[in-house]
Design a protein around this motif. Structure first.
Motif, PDB file in Angstrom:
ATOM      1  N   ILE A  74      43.051  28.105  45.490  1.00 18.57           N
ATOM      2  CA  ILE A  74      41.446  27.990  44.455  1.00 18.57           C
ATOM      3  C   ILE A  74      41.064  29.570  45.957  1.00 18.57           C
ATOM      4  O   ILE A  74      40.783  29.164  46.803  1.00 18.57           O
ATOM      5  N   ARG A  75      40.491  30.246  44.328  1.00 20.48           N
ATOM      6  CA  ARG A  75      40.069  32.015  44.291  1.00 20.48           C
ATOM      7  C   ARG A  75      38.868  31.448  44.901  1.00 20.48           C
ATOM      8  O   ARG A  75      38.291  30.999  43.810  1.00 20.48           O
TER       9      ARG A  75
ATOM     10  N   THR B 215      35.446  32.942  42.556  1.00 19.72           N
ATOM     11  CA  THR B 215      35.670  34.107  41.491  1.00 19.72           C
ATOM     12  C   THR B 215      35.449  35.503  41.601  1.00 19.72           C
ATOM     13  O   THR B 215      36.211  36.002  40.525  1.00 19.72           O
TER      14      THR B 215
ATOM     15  N   LYS C 247      36.686  37.186  43.935  1.00 16.39           N
ATOM     16  CA  LYS C 247      38.113  37.659  43.603  1.00 16.39           C
ATOM     17  C   LYS C 247      39.011  37.849  42.590  1.00 16.39           C
ATOM     18  O   LYS C 247      39.964  38.047  41.594  1.00 16.39           O
ATOM     19  N   CYS C 248      38.867  36.360  42.074  1.00 18.56           N
ATOM     20  CA  CYS C 248      39.743  36.104  40.424  1.00 18.56           C
ATOM     21  C   CYS C 248      39.204  37.817  39.796  1.00 18.56           C
ATOM     22  O   CYS C 248      40.217  38.102  38.942  1.00 18.56           O
TER      23      CYS C 248
ATOM     24  N   ALA D 198      40.455  40.593  40.664  1.00 21.65           N
ATOM     25  CA  ALA D 198      42.306  40.498  40.456  1.00 21.65           C
ATOM     26  C   ALA D 198      42.773  41.144  39.324  1.00 21.65           C
ATOM     27  O   ALA D 198      43.543  41.253  39.056  1.00 21.65           O
ATOM     28  N   LEU D 199      41.953  40.339  38.048  1.00 15.51           N
ATOM     29  CA  LEU D 199      42.246  40.982  36.703  1.00 15.51           C
ATOM     30  C   LEU D 199      41.246  42.190  36.470  1.00 15.51           C
ATOM     31  O   LEU D 199      42.574  42.889  35.303  1.00 15.51           O
TER      32      LEU D 199
ATOM     33  N   GLU E  97      32.328  36.627  31.761  1.00 14.06           N
ATOM     34  CA  GLU E  97      32.375  35.743  32.351  1.00 14.06           C
ATOM     35  C   GLU E  97      31.466  34.887  32.899  1.00 14.06           C
ATOM     36  O   GLU E  97      30.292  35.359  32.437  1.00 14.06           O
TER      37      GLU E  97
ATOM     38  N   TYR F  74      34.713  27.355  35.106  1.00 14.92           N
ATOM     39  CA  TYR F  74      34.450  28.899  34.990  1.00 14.92           C
ATOM     40  C   TYR F  74      34.959  29.584  34.083  1.00 14.92           C
ATOM     41  O   TYR F  74      36.693  29.300  34.153  1.00 14.92           O
TER      42      TYR F  74
END
Length: 129
Positions: free
Chosen positions: A22-23, A25, A27-28, A31-32, A42, A121
């Motif tokens: 799991i990362r 948020t 980092k998510c 990445a997007l 978000e 999230y």
């Protein structure tokens, strides 16, 4: 926060819930964007929730509808699984799986309380043409 404790909580959640690493948020979102997506919206909906998302899993919270998740209910379940496995009505390893899931629930509650994990999230992103 003790980094070691956070790592333990993260491992309990990942292993017990069958999740990949799991990362954060942030980092998510990063990445997007690196993949070429535009993040439109978000939000962690748990922050505005009047009831913590992890409350049904909290063994210190008593509720008749979730009695099996209380400390007493978990004690009864643990011993019932142990008995059923001993008399071979439950397959070998059932107690191990039960303990595994118990650890996952504890990790989720701890992660929710510490705000290091949320299942609420959400983001909306699009890939520009």
């Amino acid at each position: 926060m003790n980094i070691n404790k956070a790592s333990i909580v993260q491992a309990e959640i990942e292993i017990g819930d069958g999740l990949p690493d799991i990362r954060l948020t942030s980092k998510c979102l990063e990445a997007l964007k690196q993949a070429g997506f535009e993040v439109i919206w978000e939000k962690d909906l748990a922050k505005d929730s009047p009831v913590p998302w992890y409350l049904p899993l909290d063994k210190n919270h008593f509720s008749l509808s979730s009695f099996r998740l209380t400390a007493v209910g978990r004690f009864i379940t643990k011993n019932m699984v142990k008995l059923l496995e001993y008399i071979r009505l439950a397959p070998k390893g059932s107690q191990r799986v039960s303990n595994f899931l118990e650890k996952a629930a504890e990790g989720l509650v701890d992660g929710g309380r510490r705000e290091i994990f949320t299942p609420m999230y959400f983001f909306l992103a699009r890939k520009p043409e």
